[in-house]
Design an enzyme around this catalytic site. Structure first.
Site, mmCIF file in Angstrom:
data_model
loop_
_atom_site.group_PDB
_atom_site.id
_atom_site.type_symbol
_atom_site.label_atom_id
_atom_site.label_comp_id
_atom_site.label_asym_id
_atom_site.label_seq_id
_atom_site.Cartn_x
_atom_site.Cartn_y
_atom_site.Cartn_z
ATOM 1 C CB VAL A 291 -0.925 -0.003 1.241
ATOM 2 C CG1 VAL A 291 -1.725 1.285 1.338
ATOM 3 C CG2 VAL A 291 -1.857 -1.209 1.214
ATOM 4 C CG ASP B 232 -5.998 4.196 -7.734
ATOM 5 O OD1 ASP B 232 -5.971 5.329 -7.257
ATOM 6 O OD2 ASP B 232 -5.086 3.361 -7.560
ATOM 7 C CG HIS C 240 -1.678 4.213 -6.179
ATOM 8 N ND1 HIS C 240 -2.998 4.597 -6.153
ATOM 9 C CD2 HIS C 240 -1.093 4.851 -5.147
ATOM 10 C CE1 HIS C 240 -3.185 5.420 -5.143
ATOM 11 N NE2 HIS C 240 -2.043 5.596 -4.515
#
Ligand code: NAX
Length: 327
Positions: free
Chosen positions: A131, A161, A189
């Site tokens: 993450v 997202d 990301h």
């Protein structure tokens, strides 16, 4: 009673950790019949360790029936010992005046150490979700630092997202989020990601046909999803935390328990699908079954999409080149 699953969480005393741990312990990630042991990693500094102790006290005070044990540590070898699942949330944040390149290198140090520790002590089928940003490249570094583990064990989070895109689409088309299927978010990301609803269906109907607005797609939808993280910081003064924790729960739950044929987005090492070079950790549409994901194949990539997919790939290639000398 099932055997407890060992879940390692790094950055456990941070904002996302604070939203994440309690939901894992209550059974929202692995099921209401699955006991868990939380193995939490924080920095060795007194302040971080004290904050972690506080979080562990609160976990105790919840008296979660499924929480079969807890470990709090600053040693990755302890945190990842026999881990079945590892959520790598802790990362070096971008400080004032810090260049993107410095951020990349600082995080490369962290994820090299953690990848090696996973390689050494985690279960051979450990499922890793990164993450901490830059999530895709951090996942790549951890994967490369763990040569004895299957690269498919390493994933990066694009689910936030994906979820952000779902909500924007549901609002635009005036449909329920739960009725939208076959959405994809390609790539990194980062604001270069490409949320793509060309294949999306709502109760059998094409969502693209329902919306039928190419200008909205290019000039509103894609930038709004890409810059949503910045909009949250602007509004809250803090980065997304509860929604990020929620996405991490979604990601791991679907990976472990399956998606029943539904598509979700995961950042996974490319196998060459869609012309994305092998090993680049890239957002792909996947389905999950029996603890394994498969990249959805055979989607047509038009010129607009190829250009977007290449742009986000170029950023990932650049990040990869920036850390290549460390691996
Ligand atoms: P916080 O700064 O609140 O918490 C991070 C925690 O990690 C801190 O407690 C810190 O002490 C700890 N930490 C730092 N380095 C560590 C290390 N080497 N080992 C163990 N612990 C370590 O950040 P938070 O808001 O929780 O965000 C965590 C990360 O998630 C950040 O990198 C952030 O950019 C990233 N995000 C990723 C998202 C995604 O979709 N992939 C979305 C949300 C979020 O922005």
């Amino acid at each position: 009673m099932k055997t407890p699953v060992r879940v390692a969480v790094t950055g456990a005393a941070g904002q996302i950790g604070y939203s994440l741990l309690f939901r894992i312990a209550s059974g929202e990630m692995l099921g209401k019949d699955q006991p868990v042991i939380l193995q939490m990693l924080e920095l060795p500094m007194d302040k971080a360790q004290a904050a972690l102790r506080g979080v562990m006290m609160e976990l105790e005070d919840c008296a979660f029936p499924l929480l079969a044990g807890m470990v709090g540590t600053s040693d990755p070898d302890v945190a990842f010992k026999d881990a079945d699942i590892a959520l790598l949330v802790g990362a070096m944040p971008r400080g004032p005046g810090m260049e993107r390149k410095d951020l990349l290198l600082k995080n490369a140090e962290i994820f090299t150490v953690q990848g090696r520790a996973l390689n050494k002590v985690a279960r051979r089928d450990v499922k890793v979700l990164v993450v901490g940003n830059p999530a895709n490249t951090n996942a790549y570094i951890a994967m490369k630092s763990a040569p004895d583990l299957d690269p498919r064990n390493f994933t990066a989070m694009l689910r936030l997202d994906h979820n952000r895109a779902l909500s924007q689409l549901a609002a635009k088309a005036n449909v329920a989020v739960a009725d939208i299927e076959k959405l994809v978010v390609w790539g990194n990301h980062s604001p270069t990601m490409y949320p793509d609803y060309r294949f999306a269906r709502v109760k059998g109907q094409s969502l693209k046909d329902m919306i039928n607005d190419a200008d909205w797609n290019a000039n509103t939808f894609i930038p709004v999803v890409g810059k949503r993280g910045a909009a949250i910081i602007e509004a809250r003064g803090l980065s997304s935390a509860a929604s990020a924790a929620n996405a991490a729960i979604d990601h791991v739950r679907d990976w472990v328990l399956g998606t029943d044929g539904k598509w979700v987005t995961m950042g996974v090492p490319s196998d060459g699908s869609y012309g994305i070079p092998k090993d680049v950790i890239y957002g792909f549409p996947v389905t999950c079954k029996d603890g394994r994901y498969e990249i959805v194949q055979g989607l047509e990539i038009d010129e607009f999409s190829r250009e977007r997919m290449n742009r986000t790939l170029a950023e990932l290639e650049e990040e990869r080149a920036g850390v290549a000398h460390l691996l």
